[in-house]
Scaffold this motif. Structure first.
Motif, PDB file in Angstrom:
ATOM      1  N   THR A 150       0.823  -1.207   0.000  1.00  0.00           N
ATOM      2  CA  THR A 150       0.000   0.000   0.000  1.00  0.00           C
ATOM      3  C   THR A 150       0.859   1.260   0.000  1.00  0.00           C
ATOM      4  O   THR A 150       0.611   2.201  -0.768  1.00  0.00           O
ATOM      5  N   ILE A 151       1.892   1.282   0.839  1.00  0.00           N
ATOM      6  CA  ILE A 151       2.764   2.460   0.902  1.00  0.00           C
ATOM      7  C   ILE A 151       3.571   2.608  -0.383  1.00  0.00           C
ATOM      8  O   ILE A 151       3.711   3.711  -0.929  1.00  0.00           O
ATOM      9  N   SER A 154       1.426   3.990  -3.169  1.00  0.00           N
ATOM     10  CA  SER A 154       1.188   5.434  -3.024  1.00  0.00           C
ATOM     11  C   SER A 154       2.419   6.248  -3.399  1.00  0.00           C
ATOM     12  O   SER A 154       2.310   7.396  -3.832  1.00  0.00           O
ATOM     13  N   MET A 155       3.623   5.643  -3.251  1.00  0.00           N
ATOM     14  CA  MET A 155       4.859   6.336  -3.588  1.00  0.00           C
ATOM     15  C   MET A 155       5.176   6.293  -5.078  1.00  0.00           C
ATOM     16  O   MET A 155       5.657   7.274  -5.653  1.00  0.00           O
ATOM     17  N   GLU A 159      -1.895   6.212  -9.380  1.00  0.00           N
ATOM     18  CA  GLU A 159      -3.187   5.859  -8.779  1.00  0.00           C
ATOM     19  C   GLU A 159      -2.983   4.642  -7.892  1.00  0.00           C
ATOM     20  O   GLU A 159      -2.518   3.603  -8.357  1.00  0.00           O
ATOM     21  N   SER A 160      -3.299   4.778  -6.619  1.00  0.00           N
ATOM     22  CA  SER A 160      -3.131   3.676  -5.678  1.00  0.00           C
ATOM     23  C   SER A 160      -4.438   3.450  -4.933  1.00  0.00           C
ATOM     24  O   SER A 160      -5.411   4.175  -5.107  1.00  0.00           O
ATOM     25  N   TYR A 161      -4.437   2.449  -4.065  1.00  0.00           N
ATOM     26  CA  TYR A 161      -5.642   2.052  -3.345  1.00  0.00           C
ATOM     27  C   TYR A 161      -5.317   1.967  -1.862  1.00  0.00           C
ATOM     28  O   TYR A 161      -4.172   1.708  -1.482  1.00  0.00           O
ATOM     29  N   PRO A 162      -6.315   2.185  -1.007  1.00  0.00           N
ATOM     30  CA  PRO A 162      -6.042   2.201   0.441  1.00  0.00           C
ATOM     31  C   PRO A 162      -5.729   0.832   1.021  1.00  0.00           C
ATOM     32  O   PRO A 162      -5.211   0.735   2.132  1.00  0.00           O
ATOM     33  N   TYR A 164      -4.463  -3.325  -0.191  1.00  0.00           N
ATOM     34  CA  TYR A 164      -4.133  -4.368  -1.157  1.00  0.00           C
ATOM     35  C   TYR A 164      -4.278  -5.715  -0.461  1.00  0.00           C
ATOM     36  O   TYR A 164      -3.512  -6.022   0.464  1.00  0.00           O
TER      37      TYR A 164
END
Length: 201
Positions: A150-151, A154-155, A159-162, A164
Motif C-alpha cells: 500500500t505504501i 502510493s509512492m 493511482e493507488s488504493y487504500p 491491497y
C-alpha cells in the motif's frame, strides 16, 4: 519399510531449499540496488494495478469483471525507503517458506532411520513446528506485505488504493499449517496408545 523414496524426496527438497536460498540472496541484491544505487533496467518492484480498463476486450455475449495486472516499477535513483518496503513485501514470506522447507527436510532426515523414527515424538514435534511456522509466518507476511505494498503503491504509482489484499497463497499456507498441526496430534496420540499397548504386553 523402504527408505529409497524418502531419500529421493529429501534430496529433491534439499535442492529446492538451496535454490530458494540463492533466490533470496538475489532478492537481497535487488533490494540493495534499489535502496543505495540507481537500479538498472530490468530490476524493479512488482506492484499490482487494480481495476484496469477492459472496455472493448470482451467478445460478443461475454463481459469482463475486475481486471488486475502486475507492473514492475523502478524508482529513479537510490531510494532507501522503497528498498526497505520492498524487503518487507517479499522477505517474510520467503523466510517462512524456507523455514518450513528446512523443517520438512529435517523430519525426512530422521525418517530414514525406519518406521519407529518416522512415527515418533520428534516427528510430531517437527510437524507441530511446521504448522506454527506456516500459520504465524503466513499471517505476519500477509500483514507486512499488505502494508508495504500500500505504501509503495502510493509512492510509485499515480493511482493507488487504500488496501491491497494478500494473495490466495496465504490462505493455502495457513490451511496447510493447520493440517500439519492435526497430523502432529494424530501421531502424538498414536504414540501414546502404542506405549499403553506395549506396557500391557
Amino acid at each position: 519399510m523402504s527408505t529409497r523414496w524418502i531419500i529421493r524426496l529429501e534430496t529433491l527438497l534439499s535442492v529446492g531449499f538451496t535454490l530458494g536460498c540463492l533466490g533470496a540472496l538475489a532478492g537481497l541484491a535487488t533490494n540493495v540496488a534499489i535502496a543505495f544505487f540507481d537500479a538498472p533496467n530490468g530490476l524493479g518492484i512488482p506492484l499490482r494495478v487494480l481495476d484496469i480498463p477492459v472496455a472493448g476486450l470482451a467478445a460478443d455475449g461475454a463481459s469482463i469483471g475486475d481486471a488486475t495486472a502486475e507492473v514492475t516499477v523502478r524508482p529513479e535513483g537510490a531510494s532507501p525507503l522503497a528498498g526497505l518496503l520492498y524487503l518487507l513485501l517479499w522477505a517474510p514470506g520467503t523466510a517462512t517458506g524456507l523455514l518450513a522447507l528446512f523443517t520438512v527436510i529435517r523430519a525426512l532426515g530422521r525418517a530414514r532411520s525406519g518406521d519407529r523414527a518416522l512415527f515418533s515424538a520428534v516427528t510430531a514435534g517437527h510437524l507441530r513446528r511446521l504448522g506454527w511456522i506456516l500459520i504465524v509466518g503466513s499471517v505476519v507476511s500477509a500483514v507486512l506485505g499488505s502494508v508495504a505494498e500500500t505504501i509503495l503503491a502510493s509512492m510509485l504509482l499515480a493511482e493507488s488504493y487504500p488496501f491491497y489484499p494478500p494473495s490466495g497463497e496465504v490462505l493455502g499456507a495457513v490451511v496447510a499449517g493447520f493440517a500439519a498441526l492435526g497430523v502432529s496430534e494424530i501421531v502424538r496420540r498414536g504414540l501414546t496408545l502404542l506405549e499403553e499397548v506395549e506396557a500391557t504386553i
